[in-house]
Design an enzyme around this catalytic site. Structure first.
Site, PDB file in Angstrom:
ATOM      1  N   GLU A   1       2.598  -1.600 -15.875  1.00 34.53           N
ATOM      2  CA  GLU A   1       3.690  -1.874 -14.933  1.00 34.53           C
ATOM      3  C   GLU A   1       3.854  -3.381 -14.825  1.00 34.53           C
ATOM      4  O   GLU A   1       2.975  -4.075 -14.312  1.00 34.53           O
ATOM      5  CB  GLU A   1       3.375  -1.277 -13.563  1.00 34.53           C
ATOM      6  CG  GLU A   1       4.413  -1.600 -12.503  1.00 34.53           C
ATOM      7  CD  GLU A   1       3.966  -1.249 -11.092  1.00 34.53           C
ATOM      8  OE1 GLU A   1       4.449  -1.902 -10.150  1.00 34.53           O
ATOM      9  OE2 GLU A   1       3.132  -0.332 -10.939  1.00 34.53           O
TER      10      GLU A   1
ATOM     11  N   LYS B   1       4.119   6.655  -5.255  1.00 33.08           N
ATOM     12  CA  LYS B   1       3.228   5.501  -5.162  1.00 33.08           C
ATOM     13  C   LYS B   1       2.789   5.387  -3.699  1.00 33.08           C
ATOM     14  O   LYS B   1       3.592   5.610  -2.787  1.00 33.08           O
ATOM     15  CB  LYS B   1       3.988   4.246  -5.598  1.00 33.08           C
ATOM     16  CG  LYS B   1       3.236   2.943  -5.402  1.00 33.08           C
ATOM     17  CD  LYS B   1       4.062   1.782  -5.921  1.00 33.08           C
ATOM     18  CE  LYS B   1       3.347   0.457  -5.703  1.00 33.08           C
ATOM     19  NZ  LYS B   1       3.993  -0.660  -6.410  1.00 33.08           N
TER      20      LYS B   1
ATOM     21  N   ARG C   1       8.394  -9.656 -10.063  1.00 32.39           N
ATOM     22  CA  ARG C   1       8.068 -10.657  -9.044  1.00 32.39           C
ATOM     23  C   ARG C   1       8.174 -12.081  -9.576  1.00 32.39           C
ATOM     24  O   ARG C   1       7.907 -13.035  -8.836  1.00 32.39           O
ATOM     25  CB  ARG C   1       6.648 -10.420  -8.508  1.00 32.39           C
ATOM     26  CG  ARG C   1       6.482  -9.099  -7.793  1.00 32.39           C
ATOM     27  CD  ARG C   1       5.101  -8.974  -7.203  1.00 32.39           C
ATOM     28  NE  ARG C   1       4.872  -7.659  -6.621  1.00 32.39           N
ATOM     29  CZ  ARG C   1       3.762  -7.304  -6.002  1.00 32.39           C
ATOM     30  NH1 ARG C   1       2.770  -8.167  -5.877  1.00 32.39           N
ATOM     31  NH2 ARG C   1       3.622  -6.082  -5.507  1.00 32.39           N
TER      32      ARG C   1
ATOM     33  N   THR D   1       8.101  -3.152  -8.582  1.00 35.67           N
ATOM     34  CA  THR D   1       8.771  -3.908  -7.521  1.00 35.67           C
ATOM     35  C   THR D   1      10.291  -3.818  -7.671  1.00 35.67           C
ATOM     36  O   THR D   1      11.006  -4.808  -7.514  1.00 35.67           O
ATOM     37  CB  THR D   1       8.298  -5.383  -7.473  1.00 35.67           C
ATOM     38  OG1 THR D   1       6.902  -5.456  -7.764  1.00 35.67           O
ATOM     39  CG2 THR D   1       8.516  -5.965  -6.078  1.00 35.67           C
TER      40      THR D   1
END
Length: 215
Positions: A48, A136, A52, A76
């Site tokens: 993943e 998640k 960011r 994200t």
């Protein structure tokens, strides 16, 4: 089936394929290919790459194009624009810290499966109502850790989680032992210092240790 129903089968295949999904913050796009190769070689092909950093999309694009053995996902993801950008870059799965109507709509219109985040029972129930059974759990340690997730397993049976946030080599086994945890997400496998130094062999070794964790 609800409009936003999760594409469970392809996502479950990714999550069941390894006990740990490395969560990566890549500052330099040129690190993406050797990093993805090292992790895959160590037994963790699914990764993943979090959105960011300014380099994230280029990192996803490079890893997806140049490391065929890797299963590159994007993390994200906060909105439909993020979702579309990550999917266009080659992401095979999308991870979000939460779930919004806009994300449900974006995921419903895409072939790329979404792993949304949920913490509270109400959030989990709302995700379930939208057709999501793989979630998640973030930030895992700060939200109550393995004990909290264990408490959810009976009243929210049928929901399975990938805890992320504060998960480490030390506490990962506590999560993986739970019946409602399919895998964990962790950043300890690719520490910033090792990535910056290009110590791919050491990252491969950490991946190998993580891939051997029991579920």
């Amino acid at each position: 089936m609800p409009t936003g129903a999760q594409k469970t089968e392809p996502l479950l295949k990714v999550m069941e394929g390894q006990p740990v999904i490395p969560v990566l913050k890549i500052d330099r796009a040129e690190d993406a290919v050797p990093l993805a190769r090292a992790l895959a070689k160590g037994g963790l092909p699914a990764i993943e790459i979090t959105m960011r950093t300014p380099a994230a999309l280029d990192a996803i694009r490079l890893a997806a194009a140049e490391v065929p053995e890797a299963i590159v996902g994007a993390g994200t993801i906060l909105d439909a624009e993020h979702f579309a950008q990550a999917a266009e870059a080659g992401s095979k799965f999308i991870v979000s810290p939460g779930l919004t109507p806009q994300l449900i709509e974006a995921a419903a219109a895409s072939d790329v499966p979404l792993l949304p985040g949920a913490i509270t029972p109400s959030e989990v129930m709302a995700a379930r109502q939208a057709g999501y059974s793989l979630l998640k759990f973030f930030p895992a340690e700060q939200a109550g850790g393995a004990d909290f997730l264990k408490a959810l397993s009976s009243p929210l049976a049928g929901i399975r989680f990938c805890p992320t946030g504060g998960v480490s080599a030390k506490n990962a086994p506590d999560y993986l032992a739970l019946p409602n945890v399919v895998c964990v997400g962790g950043s300890w496998i690719a520490p910033d210092a090792l990535v910056k130094a290009g110590k791919w062999d050491e990252i491969e070794a950490l991946a190998r240790e993580a891939a051997a964790l029991k579920r």
